[in-house]
Design a protein around this motif. Structure first.
Motif, short mmCIF file in Angstrom:
data_model
loop_
_atom_site.label_atom_id
_atom_site.label_comp_id
_atom_site.label_asym_id
_atom_site.label_seq_id
_atom_site.Cartn_x
_atom_site.Cartn_y
_atom_site.Cartn_z
N LEU A 81 -7.15 -7.73 -4.57
CA LEU A 81 -8.25 -7.04 -5.24
C LEU A 81 -8.21 -5.54 -4.93
CD1 LEU A 81 -10.97 -7.14 -6.85
CD2 LEU A 81 -12.06 -7.39 -4.62
N LEU A 82 -8.11 -5.19 -3.64
CA LEU A 82 -8.12 -3.78 -3.26
C LEU A 82 -6.88 -3.04 -3.73
CD1 LEU A 82 -9.67 -3.99 0.33
CD2 LEU A 82 -10.77 -3.25 -1.81
N LEU A 122 0.83 -1.20 0.00
CA LEU A 122 0.00 0.00 0.00
C LEU A 122 0.87 1.26 0.00
CD1 LEU A 122 -2.81 1.25 0.18
CD2 LEU A 122 -2.75 0.84 2.65
N GLN A 123 1.86 1.27 0.85
CA GLN A 123 2.77 2.42 0.93
C GLN A 123 3.53 2.59 -0.38
OE1 GLN A 123 6.32 2.68 1.05
NE2 GLN A 123 6.34 4.83 1.62
N LYS A 124 3.94 1.48 -0.98
CA LYS A 124 4.70 1.53 -2.23
C LYS A 124 3.85 2.09 -3.37
CE LYS A 124 7.73 -1.41 -4.98
NZ LYS A 124 8.27 -2.75 -5.14
N LEU A 125 2.56 1.81 -3.37
CA LEU A 125 1.66 2.38 -4.38
C LEU A 125 1.47 3.88 -4.17
CD1 LEU A 125 -1.31 -0.11 -4.79
CD2 LEU A 125 0.22 0.70 -6.58
N ALA A 156 -10.96 2.02 1.16
CA ALA A 156 -11.23 0.58 1.22
C ALA A 156 -9.98 -0.18 1.68
CB ALA A 156 -11.70 0.06 -0.12
N CYS A 157 -8.81 0.23 1.20
CA CYS A 157 -7.55 -0.40 1.61
C CYS A 157 -7.29 -0.19 3.09
CB CYS A 157 -6.38 0.13 0.78
SG CYS A 157 -6.38 -0.40 -0.93
N LEU A 158 -7.52 1.01 3.58
CA LEU A 158 -7.32 1.29 5.00
C LEU A 158 -8.33 0.56 5.87
CD1 LEU A 158 -6.44 5.11 4.96
CD2 LEU A 158 -4.87 3.15 5.20
#
Length: 166
Positions: A122-123, A71-74, A94-96
Motif C-alpha cells: 500500500l505505502l 523503496l530505494q528502487k522507486l 510514511a514508508c520510512l
C-alpha cells in the motif's frame, strides 16, 4: 533462518547499523522538506537505503531487504531526475515510518519479522503514484502467499521480474 549465537550477534549488529542508516534517511527527508530536490540529500538517502537493504539481504532478513530494495528502487530514478518534492515527501515519510516499525519489531534473536506485506504494498503504491511511477509489484508468489520468496535481487539493486526469480 540460522539462530546460532554468531547469527544472533550479526542481527544485533545489523539492528544498530540499521538505526543509524534509517536516521540518516530521515534526516535526508527533513532536508528535502526544506530544500526540494537537493541532489546531495537524495544521493545520501538512496545510498543509505541501498546499504540497509544489502545488509538485511546478507543476513537473510527478507522482509526488511525486499521492502527497502523496493523503496530505494522507486527513489533512485526520481532522485536522478531531481523530482523528489511536494506530495511525494509525506508518502516517503510514511514508508520510512514503516521501515522504522519493521526494525523495531524484528526479533533480535532470530531475525524474524511477523508482519504481512499488505501495508508495504500500500505505502509503496502510494509513493509510486506520488512520484508518477508504476506501482511497485512483488512477484506473483509473494503476492499470492504474502510471504517473501528468495529473490536473486542483489545483482540489480531491486526486485527482479517474476521471470528472473523462479
Amino acid at each position: 533462518m540460522d539462530s546460532t549465537p554468531l547469527h544472533n550477534a550479526a542481527v544485533a549488529a545489523f539492528l544498530q547499523d540499521a538505526q543509524v542508516l534509517l536516521a540518516r534517511s530521515q534526516e535526508c527527508l527533513q532536508h528535502l522538506e526544506l530544500i526540494a530536490n537537493d541532489p546531495d540529500a537524495c544521493h545520501s538517502l538512496t545510498t543509505a537505503l541501498d546499504t540497509l537493504a544489502h545488509r538485511a539481504d546478507a543476513l537473510g532478513l527478507l522482509e526488511v531487504a525486499h521492502y527497502t530494495f523496493a523503496l530505494q528502487k522507486l527513489l533512485a530514478p526520481t532522485c536522478a531526475q531531481q523530482h523528489l518534492h511536494g506530495s511525494s515527501l509525506p508518502a516517503l515519510d510514511a514508508c520510512l515510518t514503516l521501515l522504522d516499525w519493521q526494525l523495531e519489531l524484528l526479533d533480535p534473536q532470530t531475525g524474524e519479522l511477523g508482519m504481512d506485506t499488505d501495508e508495504q504494498r500500500l505505502l509503496l503504491g502510494e509513493l509510486a503514484t506520488s512520484l508518477g511511477q508504476p506501482a511497485t509489484q512483488l512477484c506473483a508468489d509473494c503476492q499470492h502467499t504474502g510471504v517473501y520468496c528468495a529473490h536473486p535481487h542483489t545483482a540489480d539493486n531491486g526486485i527482479d521480474s517474476p521471470e528472473q526469480q523462479h
